[in-house]
Design a protein around this motif. Structure first.
Motif, PDB file in Angstrom:
ATOM      1  N   HIS A 161      36.127  36.469  27.769  1.00  0.00           N
ATOM      2  CA  HIS A 161      36.583  37.793  27.331  1.00  0.00           C
ATOM      3  C   HIS A 161      35.583  38.904  27.634  1.00  0.00           C
ATOM      4  O   HIS A 161      35.739  40.011  27.134  1.00  0.00           O
ATOM      5  CB  HIS A 161      36.905  37.760  25.834  1.00  0.00           C
ATOM      6  N   ASN A 187      33.199  41.404  30.317  1.00  0.00           N
ATOM      7  CA  ASN A 187      33.302  42.145  31.571  1.00  0.00           C
ATOM      8  C   ASN A 187      32.142  41.758  32.465  1.00  0.00           C
ATOM      9  O   ASN A 187      30.992  41.719  32.012  1.00  0.00           O
ATOM     10  CB  ASN A 187      33.272  43.651  31.311  1.00  0.00           C
ATOM     11  N   TRP A 188      32.435  41.508  33.746  1.00  0.00           N
ATOM     12  CA  TRP A 188      31.419  41.027  34.682  1.00  0.00           C
ATOM     13  C   TRP A 188      31.404  41.872  35.943  1.00  0.00           C
ATOM     14  O   TRP A 188      32.450  42.184  36.500  1.00  0.00           O
ATOM     15  CB  TRP A 188      31.696  39.567  35.051  1.00  0.00           C
ATOM     16  N   ASP A 189      30.186  42.209  36.377  1.00  0.00           N
ATOM     17  CA  ASP A 189      30.034  42.853  37.674  1.00  0.00           C
ATOM     18  C   ASP A 189      30.166  41.814  38.783  1.00  0.00           C
ATOM     19  O   ASP A 189      30.743  42.088  39.831  1.00  0.00           O
ATOM     20  CB  ASP A 189      28.669  43.555  37.758  1.00  0.00           C
ATOM     21  N   SER A 216      40.746  31.903  35.013  1.00  0.00           N
ATOM     22  CA  SER A 216      41.148  33.305  35.056  1.00  0.00           C
ATOM     23  C   SER A 216      40.404  34.035  33.948  1.00  0.00           C
ATOM     24  O   SER A 216      40.481  33.657  32.782  1.00  0.00           O
ATOM     25  CB  SER A 216      42.649  33.435  34.818  1.00  0.00           C
ATOM     26  N   GLY A 271      38.521  39.397  31.065  1.00  0.00           N
ATOM     27  CA  GLY A 271      37.725  40.613  31.181  1.00  0.00           C
ATOM     28  C   GLY A 271      37.754  41.137  32.604  1.00  0.00           C
ATOM     29  O   GLY A 271      38.335  40.539  33.499  1.00  0.00           O
ATOM     30  N   ASN A 272      37.116  42.245  32.796  1.00  0.00           N
ATOM     31  CA  ASN A 272      37.058  42.879  34.098  1.00  0.00           C
ATOM     32  C   ASN A 272      36.019  42.179  34.970  1.00  0.00           C
ATOM     33  O   ASN A 272      34.870  42.049  34.585  1.00  0.00           O
ATOM     34  CB  ASN A 272      36.697  44.358  33.919  1.00  0.00           C
ATOM     35  N   VAL A 273      36.438  41.701  36.147  1.00  0.00           N
ATOM     36  CA  VAL A 273      35.525  41.075  37.102  1.00  0.00           C
ATOM     37  C   VAL A 273      35.554  41.921  38.367  1.00  0.00           C
ATOM     38  O   VAL A 273      36.556  41.960  39.079  1.00  0.00           O
ATOM     39  CB  VAL A 273      35.945  39.624  37.428  1.00  0.00           C
ATOM     40  N   ALA A 274      34.462  42.619  38.616  1.00  0.00           N
ATOM     41  CA  ALA A 274      34.416  43.510  39.776  1.00  0.00           C
ATOM     42  C   ALA A 274      34.275  42.746  41.091  1.00  0.00           C
ATOM     43  O   ALA A 274      34.903  43.098  42.079  1.00  0.00           O
ATOM     44  CB  ALA A 274      33.266  44.505  39.622  1.00  0.00           C
ATOM     45  N   ARG A 300      33.986  38.703  42.809  1.00  0.00           N
ATOM     46  CA  ARG A 300      33.962  37.237  42.745  1.00  0.00           C
ATOM     47  C   ARG A 300      33.379  36.728  44.051  1.00  0.00           C
ATOM     48  O   ARG A 300      33.828  37.110  45.123  1.00  0.00           O
ATOM     49  CB  ARG A 300      35.370  36.668  42.594  1.00  0.00           C
TER      50      ARG A 300
END
Length: 141
Positions: A69, A71-73, A88, A91-94, A96
């Motif tokens: 849950h 957020n990841w850069d 999946s 959170g936000n994954v900028a 991968r």
């Protein structure tokens, strides 16, 4: 900058990558986790990292569910198993990425050969993650 490094067991490769990435820049928020976390760090990984000047003896093997849950850069997988079954993220994954490495804990042979495999993989991880670190820094600037 929030970075999550994933592997299957979170006992070896992801822990080494975590240690190196954090050593490159203490301001980075680096975490590692496993799809099927083993619950322990491989002692040989701790030893070879210590010889490289990075202490990962305080790290813990964590399950990826602890981080779903957030957020990841960057979310980076370092082994085929994690890449194929990467969860999946809610959170936000900028970004991968997959940067695969052999699993030195699966090496078969003499103690010397197994140790040399840990050193080889450790050095590959250091090089690849340093290049990634430089790339991230160039994007920030």
């Amino acid at each position: 900058m929030n970075i999550l490094i994933l592997c299957t067991g979170n006992s070896c490769r992801s822990q080494m990558a975590h240690g190196f990435m954090q050593s490159f820049d203490k301001k980075l928020n680096v975490y590692s986790a496993g799809i099927k976390a083993s619950g322990k760090i491989n002692p040989m990984a701790v030893e070879v990292m210590h010889k490289a000047g990075v202490d990962i003896s305080h790290h813990q093997s964590r399950n990826v569910s602890e981080y779903l849950h957030s957020n990841w850069d960057y979310v980076i997988t370092v082994c085929g198993g994690a890449n194929e079954s990467c969860p999946s993220f809610l959170g936000n994954v900028a970004n991968r990425l997959h940067i695969g490495f052999d699993d030195p804990s699966e090496a078969i042979g003499s103690d010397e050969f197994i140790y040399s495999e840990f050193i080889r993989v450790r050095d590959e991880i250091k090089e690849q993650f340093y290049q990634l670190y430089l790339q991230i820094q160039s994007e920030i600037l």
